[in-house]
Design an enzyme around this catalytic site. Structure first.
Site, PDB file in Angstrom:
ATOM      1  N   ASP A   1       0.040 -14.988  12.051  1.00 23.26           N
ATOM      2  CA  ASP A   1       0.556 -13.693  11.459  1.00 23.26           C
ATOM      3  C   ASP A   1       0.227 -12.842  12.633  1.00 23.26           C
ATOM      4  O   ASP A   1       0.748 -11.657  12.695  1.00 23.26           O
ATOM      5  CB  ASP A   1      -0.517 -13.409  10.359  1.00 23.26           C
ATOM      6  CG  ASP A   1       0.385 -12.564   9.399  1.00 23.26           C
ATOM      7  OD1 ASP A   1       1.400 -11.767   9.585  1.00 23.26           O
ATOM      8  OD2 ASP A   1      -0.280 -12.178   8.190  1.00 23.26           O
TER       9      ASP A   1
ATOM     10  N   THR B   1       2.879 -10.123  13.843  1.00 28.63           N
ATOM     11  CA  THR B   1       2.868  -8.679  13.635  1.00 28.63           C
ATOM     12  C   THR B   1       2.739  -7.797  14.901  1.00 28.63           C
ATOM     13  O   THR B   1       3.005  -6.498  14.714  1.00 28.63           O
ATOM     14  CB  THR B   1       1.561  -8.401  12.677  1.00 28.63           C
ATOM     15  OG1 THR B   1       1.480  -9.185  11.801  1.00 28.63           O
ATOM     16  CG2 THR B   1       1.430  -6.873  12.055  1.00 28.63           C
TER      17      THR B   1
ATOM     18  N   GLU C   1      -2.200  -1.080   6.565  1.00 31.34           N
ATOM     19  CA  GLU C   1      -3.600  -1.836   6.068  1.00 31.34           C
ATOM     20  C   GLU C   1      -4.599  -1.564   7.247  1.00 31.34           C
ATOM     21  O   GLU C   1      -5.967  -1.584   7.043  1.00 31.34           O
ATOM     22  CB  GLU C   1      -3.309  -3.060   5.696  1.00 31.34           C
ATOM     23  CG  GLU C   1      -2.995  -3.290   4.329  1.00 31.34           C
ATOM     24  CD  GLU C   1      -3.753  -2.811   3.276  1.00 31.34           C
ATOM     25  OE1 GLU C   1      -4.371  -1.881   3.111  1.00 31.34           O
ATOM     26  OE2 GLU C   1      -3.289  -3.437   2.062  1.00 31.34           O
TER      27      GLU C   1
ATOM     28  N   ALA D   1       8.221  -9.015   3.786  1.00 30.69           N
ATOM     29  CA  ALA D   1       8.807  -9.024   2.347  1.00 30.69           C
ATOM     30  C   ALA D   1      10.320  -8.987   2.406  1.00 30.69           C
ATOM     31  O   ALA D   1      10.961  -9.709   1.827  1.00 30.69           O
ATOM     32  CB  ALA D   1       8.382  -7.529   1.674  1.00 30.69           C
TER      33      ALA D   1
ATOM     34  N   LYS E   1      -5.659  -9.188  11.742  1.00 27.23           N
ATOM     35  CA  LYS E   1      -4.431  -9.156  12.620  1.00 27.23           C
ATOM     36  C   LYS E   1      -3.770  -7.659  12.579  1.00 27.23           C
ATOM     37  O   LYS E   1      -2.878  -7.261  13.483  1.00 27.23           O
ATOM     38  CB  LYS E   1      -3.441 -10.131  12.384  1.00 27.23           C
ATOM     39  CG  LYS E   1      -2.917 -10.236  10.932  1.00 27.23           C
ATOM     40  CD  LYS E   1      -1.558  -9.493  10.891  1.00 27.23           C
ATOM     41  CE  LYS E   1      -1.072  -9.341   9.373  1.00 27.23           C
ATOM     42  NZ  LYS E   1      -0.073  -8.313   9.288  1.00 27.23           N
TER      43      LYS E   1
ATOM     44  N   ASN F   1       2.418  -1.939  10.582  1.00 24.04           N
ATOM     45  CA  ASN F   1       0.859  -1.595  11.454  1.00 24.04           C
ATOM     46  C   ASN F   1       1.474  -1.389  12.931  1.00 24.04           C
ATOM     47  O   ASN F   1       1.020  -0.621  13.724  1.00 24.04           O
ATOM     48  CB  ASN F   1      -0.190  -2.790  11.305  1.00 24.04           C
ATOM     49  CG  ASN F   1      -0.713  -2.817  10.027  1.00 24.04           C
ATOM     50  OD1 ASN F   1      -1.520  -2.217   9.919  1.00 24.04           O
ATOM     51  ND2 ASN F   1      -0.140  -3.525   9.252  1.00 24.04           N
TER      52      ASN F   1
ATOM     53  N   GLY G   1      -0.559 -15.061   5.374  1.00 20.62           N
ATOM     54  CA  GLY G   1       0.180 -15.731   6.852  1.00 20.62           C
ATOM     55  C   GLY G   1       1.526 -14.969   6.828  1.00 20.62           C
ATOM     56  O   GLY G   1       1.967 -14.016   6.577  1.00 20.62           O
TER      57      GLY G   1
ATOM     58  N   PHE H   1       5.906  -6.333  -1.136  1.00 14.55           N
ATOM     59  CA  PHE H   1       5.567  -7.605  -1.003  1.00 14.55           C
ATOM     60  C   PHE H   1       5.701  -8.367  -2.665  1.00 14.55           C
ATOM     61  O   PHE H   1       6.087  -9.218  -2.607  1.00 14.55           O
ATOM     62  CB  PHE H   1       4.190  -7.711  -0.602  1.00 14.55           C
ATOM     63  CG  PHE H   1       3.835  -9.296   0.065  1.00 14.55           C
ATOM     64  CD1 PHE H   1       4.994  -9.850   0.765  1.00 14.55           C
ATOM     65  CD2 PHE H   1       3.027  -9.922  -0.331  1.00 14.55           C
ATOM     66  CE1 PHE H   1       4.866 -11.107   1.502  1.00 14.55           C
ATOM     67  CE2 PHE H   1       2.852 -11.394  -0.052  1.00 14.55           C
ATOM     68  CZ  PHE H   1       3.604 -11.804   1.121  1.00 14.55           C
TER      69      PHE H   1
ATOM     70  N   LYS I   1      -4.006  -7.569   2.396  1.00 14.06           N
ATOM     71  CA  LYS I   1      -4.625  -7.983   4.032  1.00 14.06           C
ATOM     72  C   LYS I   1      -5.523  -6.817   4.559  1.00 14.06           C
ATOM     73  O   LYS I   1      -4.870  -5.973   5.194  1.00 14.06           O
ATOM     74  CB  LYS I   1      -3.172  -8.127   5.038  1.00 14.06           C
ATOM     75  CG  LYS I   1      -2.464  -9.486   4.575  1.00 14.06           C
ATOM     76  CD  LYS I   1      -1.397  -9.465   5.445  1.00 14.06           C
ATOM     77  CE  LYS I   1      -0.533 -10.887   5.103  1.00 14.06           C
ATOM     78  NZ  LYS I   1       0.592 -11.039   6.150  1.00 14.06           N
TER      79      LYS I   1
HETATM   80  N1  LIG Z   1       5.257  -5.730   2.954  1.00 11.84           N
HETATM   81  C1  LIG Z   1       5.038  -7.187   3.572  1.00 11.84           C
HETATM   82  O1  LIG Z   1       5.867  -7.490   4.404  1.00 11.84           O
HETATM   83  C2  LIG Z   1       3.924  -7.639   3.289  1.00 11.84           C
HETATM   84  C3  LIG Z   1       3.494  -8.973   3.420  1.00 11.84           C
HETATM   85  C4  LIG Z   1       2.649  -9.877   3.511  1.00 11.84           C
HETATM   86  C5  LIG Z   1       1.486  -9.065   2.848  1.00 11.84           C
HETATM   87  N2  LIG Z   1       1.576  -7.946   2.515  1.00 11.84           N
HETATM   88  C6  LIG Z   1       0.302  -7.126   2.001  1.00 11.84           C
HETATM   89  O2  LIG Z   1       0.627  -6.910   0.546  1.00 11.84           O
HETATM   90  C7  LIG Z   1       0.106  -5.709   0.114  1.00 11.84           C
HETATM   91  C8  LIG Z   1       0.738  -4.625  -0.428  1.00 11.84           C
HETATM   92  O3  LIG Z   1       1.669  -4.317   0.419  1.00 11.84           O
HETATM   93  P1  LIG Z   1       3.251  -4.159   0.376  1.00 11.84           P
HETATM   94  O4  LIG Z   1       4.016  -4.136   1.519  1.00 11.84           O
HETATM   95  O5  LIG Z   1       3.568  -4.478  -0.987  1.00 11.84           O
HETATM   96  O6  LIG Z   1       3.157  -2.268  -0.198  1.00 11.84           O
HETATM   97  P2  LIG Z   1       3.892  -1.232  -0.557  1.00 11.84           P
HETATM   98  O7  LIG Z   1       3.443   0.166  -0.042  1.00 11.84           O
HETATM   99  O8  LIG Z   1       5.457  -1.803  -0.374  1.00 11.84           O
HETATM  100  O9  LIG Z   1       3.612  -1.219  -2.047  1.00 11.84           O
HETATM  101  C9  LIG Z   1       2.362  -0.931  -2.684  1.00 11.84           C
HETATM  102  C10 LIG Z   1       2.434  -0.888  -4.291  1.00 11.84           C
HETATM  103  O10 LIG Z   1       1.200  -0.798  -4.756  1.00 11.84           O
HETATM  104  C11 LIG Z   1       1.316   0.203  -5.738  1.00 11.84           C
HETATM  105  N3  LIG Z   1       0.010   0.717  -5.978  1.00 11.84           N
HETATM  106  C12 LIG Z   1      -1.001   1.493  -5.260  1.00 11.84           C
HETATM  107  N4  LIG Z   1      -2.117   1.708  -5.859  1.00 11.84           N
HETATM  108  C13 LIG Z   1      -1.689   1.121  -6.967  1.00 11.84           C
HETATM  109  C14 LIG Z   1      -2.741   1.060  -8.119  1.00 11.84           C
HETATM  110  N5  LIG Z   1      -4.124   1.685  -8.021  1.00 11.84           N
HETATM  111  N6  LIG Z   1      -2.352   0.384  -9.190  1.00 11.84           N
HETATM  112  C15 LIG Z   1      -1.339  -0.161  -9.353  1.00 11.84           C
HETATM  113  N7  LIG Z   1      -0.321  -0.099  -8.263  1.00 11.84           N
HETATM  114  C16 LIG Z   1      -0.641   0.370  -7.198  1.00 11.84           C
HETATM  115  C17 LIG Z   1       2.233   1.249  -5.265  1.00 11.84           C
HETATM  116  O11 LIG Z   1       2.851   2.055  -6.340  1.00 11.84           O
HETATM  117  C18 LIG Z   1       3.124   0.325  -4.513  1.00 11.84           C
HETATM  118  O12 LIG Z   1       4.269  -0.133  -5.425  1.00 11.84           O
HETATM  119  C19 LIG Z   1      -0.771  -5.249   1.556  1.00 11.84           C
HETATM  120  O13 LIG Z   1      -2.202  -5.469   1.494  1.00 11.84           O
HETATM  121  C20 LIG Z   1      -0.072  -5.906   2.625  1.00 11.84           C
HETATM  122  O14 LIG Z   1      -0.700  -6.025   3.627  1.00 11.84           O
HETATM  123  C21 LIG Z   1       2.526  -7.088   2.738  1.00 11.84           C
HETATM  124  O1  LIG Z   2       4.272  -4.582   7.726  1.00  9.51           O
HETATM  125  P1  LIG Z   2       2.789  -4.882   7.955  1.00  9.51           P
HETATM  126  O2  LIG Z   2       2.315  -4.569   9.373  1.00  9.51           O
HETATM  127  O3  LIG Z   2       1.976  -4.637   6.999  1.00  9.51           O
HETATM  128  O4  LIG Z   2       2.907  -6.633   8.047  1.00  9.51           O
HETATM  129  C1  LIG Z   2       3.518  -7.336   6.904  1.00  9.51           C
HETATM  130  C2  LIG Z   2       2.915  -8.755   7.061  1.00  9.51           C
HETATM  131  O5  LIG Z   2       1.420  -8.551   6.792  1.00  9.51           O
HETATM  132  C3  LIG Z   2       3.435  -9.673   8.170  1.00  9.51           C
HETATM  133  O6  LIG Z   2       2.671 -10.781   7.906  1.00  9.51           O
END
Ligand SMILES: NC(=O)c1ccc[n+]([C@@H]2O[C@H](COP(=O)([O-])OP(=O)(O)OC[C@H]3O[C@@H](n4cnc5c(N)ncnc54)[C@H](O)[C@@H]3O)[C@@H](O)[C@H]2O)c1
Ligand SMILES: O=P(O)(O)OC[C@H](O)CO
Length: 312
Positions: A230, A234, A262, A126, A177, A242, A122, A10, A94
């Site tokens: 969302d 999802t 999450e 990614a 969610k 998830n 929302g 993300f 989230k």
């Molecule tokens: N991927 C999506 O589509 C998406 C969309 C919206 C929101 N989110 C939210 O964004 C957040 C991150 O998700 P993501 O998809 O990027 O996860 P991801 O698993 O792709 O990446 C997580 C990143 O965090 C890093 N990390 C973990 N612990 C750490 C620490 N202590 N210090 C520094 N870096 C650390 C990891 O090395 C990794 O690069 C989550 O809460 C997720 O719900 C993700």
């Molecule tokens: O891949 P998820 O289930 O962490 O969902 C990613 C985003 O939160 C969707 O909005």
């Protein structure tokens, strides 16, 4: 200047979208890749993005986007609070912290009392954002003028932001969610059908709104992008980790434990919150037990279906 802390899927996708407007720094604790982030395969990073593992360099920006998983955020903030305090911090995580039973905005406010705290949440995968597909998100900040400024700063050609001052409602929608998405995935993975999925989404949404109201959120926030929007995304897309985790549980298949899911820890946090505040959250309780392997899918569904009949 904008810096994004957390170079996962993300954080990287947001960097790509925001690079259309100006320079962006993307910080990760270990950058062991070049050109293309393995967490976001097939996406070339524009030149406007500086990728670094130097936190001091990243913290020169006035606006910091925190794109770490929810269960990692508290410790990260504790470790770096002195350098982060006073800055504008926008969380994209989230989830509900399992130890502290709060969402990201409270974690930030407690660690950094002088920070401006905001939440960006929302329906948004990614991969969709990084591919330049249109996405609408909620930007929440309790200070109306800061919310407006951030809305302008973080909107991009294909990233349309709506704003609200209801931070609690926005972040709860995004966290809760994920729990319902695991339940919806379980239903589909177990072959229980689309009708059962619609039931679990609807009753899950009722549980979300009940809990959010109890914690002071505004009902209309839950029906917006950060809640219902969302939830819909999802619970209906294989792109969701998830949902896929739930589908694996339902089908009795293994799931890669390195994947960020999450909703699993958040379900456990909700069980603790429910016990603390005397709330009834049957779907969250079921998801927590399923994710911990404490109950079979058959028993969990049977338990939900046998609950006393009541008004909708
Ligand atoms: N991927 C999506 O589509 C998406 C969309 C919206 C929101 N989110 C939210 O964004 C957040 C991150 O998700 P993501 O998809 O990027 O996860 P991801 O698993 O792709 O990446 C997580 C990143 O965090 C890093 N990390 C973990 N612990 C750490 C620490 N202590 N210090 C520094 N870096 C650390 C990891 O090395 C990794 O690069 C989550 O809460 C997720 O719900 C993700
Ligand atoms: O891949 P998820 O289930 O962490 O969902 C990613 C985003 O939160 C969707 O909005």
């Amino acid at each position: 200047m904008i810096s994004i802390l957390g170079a996962g899927a993300f954080g990287t996708a947001l960097a790509v979208a925001l690079a259309a407007k100006g320079p962006v720094t993307l910080w990760g604790r270990r950058i062991d890749w070049q050109g293309e982030n393995p967490r976001l395969p097939g996406v070339a990073l524009p030149d406007a993005i500086t990728v670094t593992d130097d936190l001091n360099a990243a913290l020169k920006a006035g606006t910091i986007l925190l794109a770490l998983p929810a269960q990692k955020l508290g410790a990260f903030l504790d470790d770096h609070a002195a350098r982060l305090d006073g800055k504008c911090q926008v969380s994209t995580a989230k989830g509900i912290d399992l130890q502290r039973l709060t969402g990201p905005s409270t974690l930030i406010a407690r660690a950094c009392p002088r920070a401006t705290v905001a939440v960006l949440t929302g329906p948004s995968f990614a991969a969709d954002i990084a591919r330049g597909l249109p996405t609408a998100l909620t930007l929440a900040c309790a200070e109306a003028s800061a919310a407006e400024a951030l809305q302008q700063r973080l909107s991009a050609p294909v990233l349309r932001l709506y704003r609200t001052t209801d931070v609690q409602g926005a972040e709860l929608g995004g966290a809760l969610k994920n729990v319902v998405a695991i339940a919806a995935g379980t239903v589909i993975g177990a072959g229980l059908g689309d009708s059962a999925r619609a039931a679990i989404i609807t009753r899950g949404f009722a549980e979300m709104t009940r809990l959010a109201a109890h914690l002071g959120a505004r009902p209309e926030t839950l029906t917006g992008l950060s809640g219902l929007g969302d939830l819909t995304l999802t619970c209906t897309s294989d792109q969701s980790r998830n949902f896929r985790f739930g589908a694996a549980l339902g089908a009795g298949r293994p799931f890669d434990t390195a994947t960020t899911v999450e909703g699993a820890a958040t379900a456990r946090a909700l069980v603790r919150l429910a016990a603390r505040d005397g709330l009834d959250l049957p779907i969250a309780a079921m998801v927590a037990r399923l994710a911990e392997g404490e109950v079979s899918v058959e028993k969990a569904m049977d338990h939900l279906l046998r609950r006393p009949l009541k008004e909708e």
